[in-house]
Design an enzyme around this catalytic site. Structure first.
Site, short mmCIF file in Angstrom:
data_model
loop_
_atom_site.label_atom_id
_atom_site.label_comp_id
_atom_site.label_asym_id
_atom_site.label_seq_id
_atom_site.Cartn_x
_atom_site.Cartn_y
_atom_site.Cartn_z
N SER B 132 0.83 -1.21 0.00
CA SER B 132 0.00 0.00 0.00
C SER B 132 0.87 1.26 0.00
O SER B 132 0.48 2.29 -0.56
CB SER B 132 -0.91 0.01 1.24
OG SER B 132 -1.81 -1.07 1.17
N GLU B 364 -4.75 -3.75 -6.43
CA GLU B 364 -4.88 -2.38 -6.94
C GLU B 364 -5.36 -1.44 -5.83
O GLU B 364 -6.22 -0.59 -6.03
CB GLU B 364 -5.76 -2.32 -8.19
CG GLU B 364 -4.95 -2.77 -9.39
CD GLU B 364 -5.61 -2.51 -10.73
OE1 GLU B 364 -5.73 -3.46 -11.48
OE2 GLU B 364 -5.97 -1.36 -11.01
#
Lengths: 264, 384
Positions: B132, B364
């Site tokens: 992240s 994603e």
């Protein structure tokens, strides 16, 4: 090499319903598709074009909505779609149909140049006659090879093909121009491409009437059809029968006795 | 069926992908899942059908399609198999940064083969310690004369090993943090570029997830995408465009599981009746269908907003991905529940949908990161 593919639009169902009064197919509410066997003919036509160059022209006889079938063939890679449509064609049997399609093919020859190979599916899934392909070649007076499962080679105006038989296959050499009817073993039809579908959407379908093709009215539709459909009905299911049980040798003896005494 | 006012072309994409999904994907989905094998024969069919052309502009051999076009295709493929669909969508993910930031020379060199599906693409950001937190990237790219030298390891790269064309994010100036990252186009076979561990996964098992290893890998300076220092921008803009694709994947998985559940509920007889006649099952189906439709409405609306090209879409894009993936997880879990004991077994299709759904909440950008993006932008908008 110029290739002509003859296709038919058929109802997408195995349960064809018949109008008992007119003895014709009920098409209402049934989705129409390209006759599955004709898909192999289209695919083979496009493959021949990819190998030898030239054009693939697809022709169908049918009502105006059969244009959708021609567009689908264009999406798969065919170049031109020709719809042969006229009220005068109504009620055509296989002889009148093959006369009409052969008239269209003659006109294609005049307008688009000579053709080398005509491809048809072995039979239509609705009529199941397998007569139209051979009928076309007869009207055109060109050779035909039915049940083709492989086109091995085409060279110097001679094609060598494998023709499926019950026992295996024949290898046939034949002069062009020639008409082939093809079986499903010949290839696996491709899925259309997106660009092909876009091309098909804007493609202009050529439409010819009986007059456009200089057809003899006596050979068209019901007038030109020697076949008269008197009645179509669902055969009654078989009833009765006997099931013999027991040891195989005993049952075999009983069957022989039955055949001898009661049936023969 | 809701009418989403699709164009004729979009309906064509829907019809075509549905046909491929039914005829070419459904029959083999379980096999590729069990074998963890990359579905090359199916990818070939997608390529021949021009589906890789959807996300490439027309002048480079594509159909110049929109984000919505890609979403429609991904949804329909995912309805049959979320894993095969991601092999396709991940190539879009690797192609989008070139479409967005490539110069004419780069576009001419890479896009035509990607549009034809002759080559597939991958996008490589993630590293073992940079998930992240993309600013923690350790892979470096040092400029030496007319080339850059890359060193480092990327991992969890979808299409890794199978793709030919990679867009790789590396640090050209560590002192600048996120602003020191740059994007490079690197082709398979470049000396110093090798592949490491291939992951074994819970779901999307036929897709390849692999390590990329760069050891003194020389990359010509012409392969720099955009400018030095723009790597993070390239990543964010790419994700803005690709997240609806993940949302569409989730949506397709959810719809596929729902289709199976409804069919099964009508066939399965207990207490002398199909279980679809029981209110407990009916209410589950009603909730599942409503959530799937809501997800579709959001995904399509966001895709249209992006296609309209009106300013920042990070928030909307994140919303679509967040919502659709949460719906996918819930709906697939409920589909397994409707199948009961059979649902838990590999002989039946729904457990795979549940396994495939999970990743859509993670990759994603995890759904927690999506919430950060959404909240930050809302707060920023109010502060104006």
């Amino acid at each position: 090499m110029n290739i002509i593919v003859c296709i038919k639009q058929v109802p997408e169902t195995t349960e064809v319903r018949i109008n008992p009064e007119t003895n014709t197919l009920i098409r209402d509410g049934v989705k129409s598709i390209i006759n599955p066997f004709d898909m192999y003919a289209i695919e083979e036509g496009v493959r021949l074009k990819e190998k030898f160059g030239g054009k693939v022209m697809v022709v169908t006889m049918g009502p105006p909505q059969a244009e959708a079938a021609l567009k689908e063939a264009i999406a798969m890679g065919a170049d031109e779609g020709i719809l042969v449509s006229d009220r005068a064609f109504a009620g055509s049997d296989t002889w009148a149909t093959s006369y009409t399609l052969s008239s269209a093919i003659k006109k294609i020859g005049k307008e688009f140049g000579s053709y080398d190979v005509i491809l048809c599916g072995k039979q239509a899934s609705d009529g199941d006659t397998a007569q139209v392909g051979p009928g076309i070649s007869t009207h055109l007076d060109i050779p035909q090879v039915t049940y083709v499962k492989k086109i091995e080679e085409i060279k110097d105006s001679i094609a060598r093909v494998e023709r499926m038989t019950e026992e295996g296959f024949d290898i046939v050499e034949v002069h062009l121009p020639v008409l082939f009817t093809v079986v499903k073993e010949i290839n696996e039809p491709r899925i259309p491409s997106l660009k092909g579908m876009m091309r098909a959407k804007s493609a202009k379908i050529i439409s010819w009437s009986a007059k456009d093709m200089n057809c003899d009215p006596d050979n068209l539709g019901l007038n030109g059809s020697p076949t008269k459909v008197v009645k179509i009905f669902t055969p009654p299911p078989k009833v009765g029968g006997q099931i013999l049980q027991g040891e195989p040798d005993v049952v075999a003896g009983k069957i022989i006795a039955l055949l001898k005494d009661d049936i023969l | 069926m809701m009418d989403y006012l699709l164009t004729d072309e979009q309906k064509m994409i829907q019809e075509l992908t549905r046909k491929i999904a039914d005829e070419k994907i459904r029959p083999v989905a379980a096999k590729y899942d069990a074998k963890e094998e990359f579905p090359w024969p199916v990818i070939k069919v997608l390529a021949e059908s021009d589906l890789f052309a959807i996300f490439v502009p027309e002048q480079y051999g594509g159909t110049g399609g929109s984000v919505l076009d890609l979403c429609i295709a991904t949804e329909e493929l995912s309805r049959a198999c979320g894993s095969i669909a991601v092999c396709y969508a991940a190539s879009a993910l690797g192609t989008i940064p070139i479409v967005l930031f490539g110069n004419d020379e780069q576009n001419k060199k890479y896009l035509p083969d990607l549009a034809k599906g002759k080559k597939i693409a991958a996008f490589a950001v993630t590293e073992p310690e940079a998930g992240s937190d993309a600013s923690a990237i350790k892979t470096t790219a040092v400029k030496k004369g007319d080339h850059y030298v890359l060193n480092g390891t990327k991992h969890f790269i979808t299409n890794g090993g199978e793709a030919e064309t990679y867009v790789v994010i590396a640090m050209t100036d560590k002192s600048k943090g996120a602003r020191g990252a740059s994007a490079f186009i690197i082709e398979k076979g470049t000396p110093g570029f090798t592949f490491g561990k291939k992951e074994e996964k819970l779901g999307i098992r036929s897709s390849s997830t692999r390590e990329l290893i760069f050891t003194d890998c020389k990359v010509p300076k012409e392969n720099l995408l955009a400018k030095e220092g723009m790597g993070f921008i390239v990543t964010m803009r790419t994700f803005d465009k690709s997240r609806p694709g993940v949302a569409a994947q989730a949506l397709g998985i959810a719809q596929g599981a729902l289709d199976h559940a409804v069919k099964y509920a009508r066939e399965r007889v207990q207490f002398g009746k199909p279980i679809s006649s029981f209110q407990g099952i009916q209410w589950m189906i009603a909730d599942m269908a409503t959530e799937v439709e809501a997800a579709r409405a959001l995904v399509y609306a966001v895709a249209r907003t992006i296609d309209a090209g009106n300013g920042s879409v990070s928030k909307e894009s994140a919303m679509a991905k967040l919502f659709a993936s949460d719906v996918a997880m819930k709906v697939t879990t409920d589909a397994v529940q409707i199948f009961g004991g059979y649902g838990y077994m590999r002989d039946y299709p729904v457990e795979k949908y549940m396994r495939d759904a999970k990743i859509t909440q993670i990759y994603e950008g995890t759904n927690q990161i999506q919430r950060n993006i959404i909240a930050l932008q809302i707060i920023k908008e109010l502060a104006k």
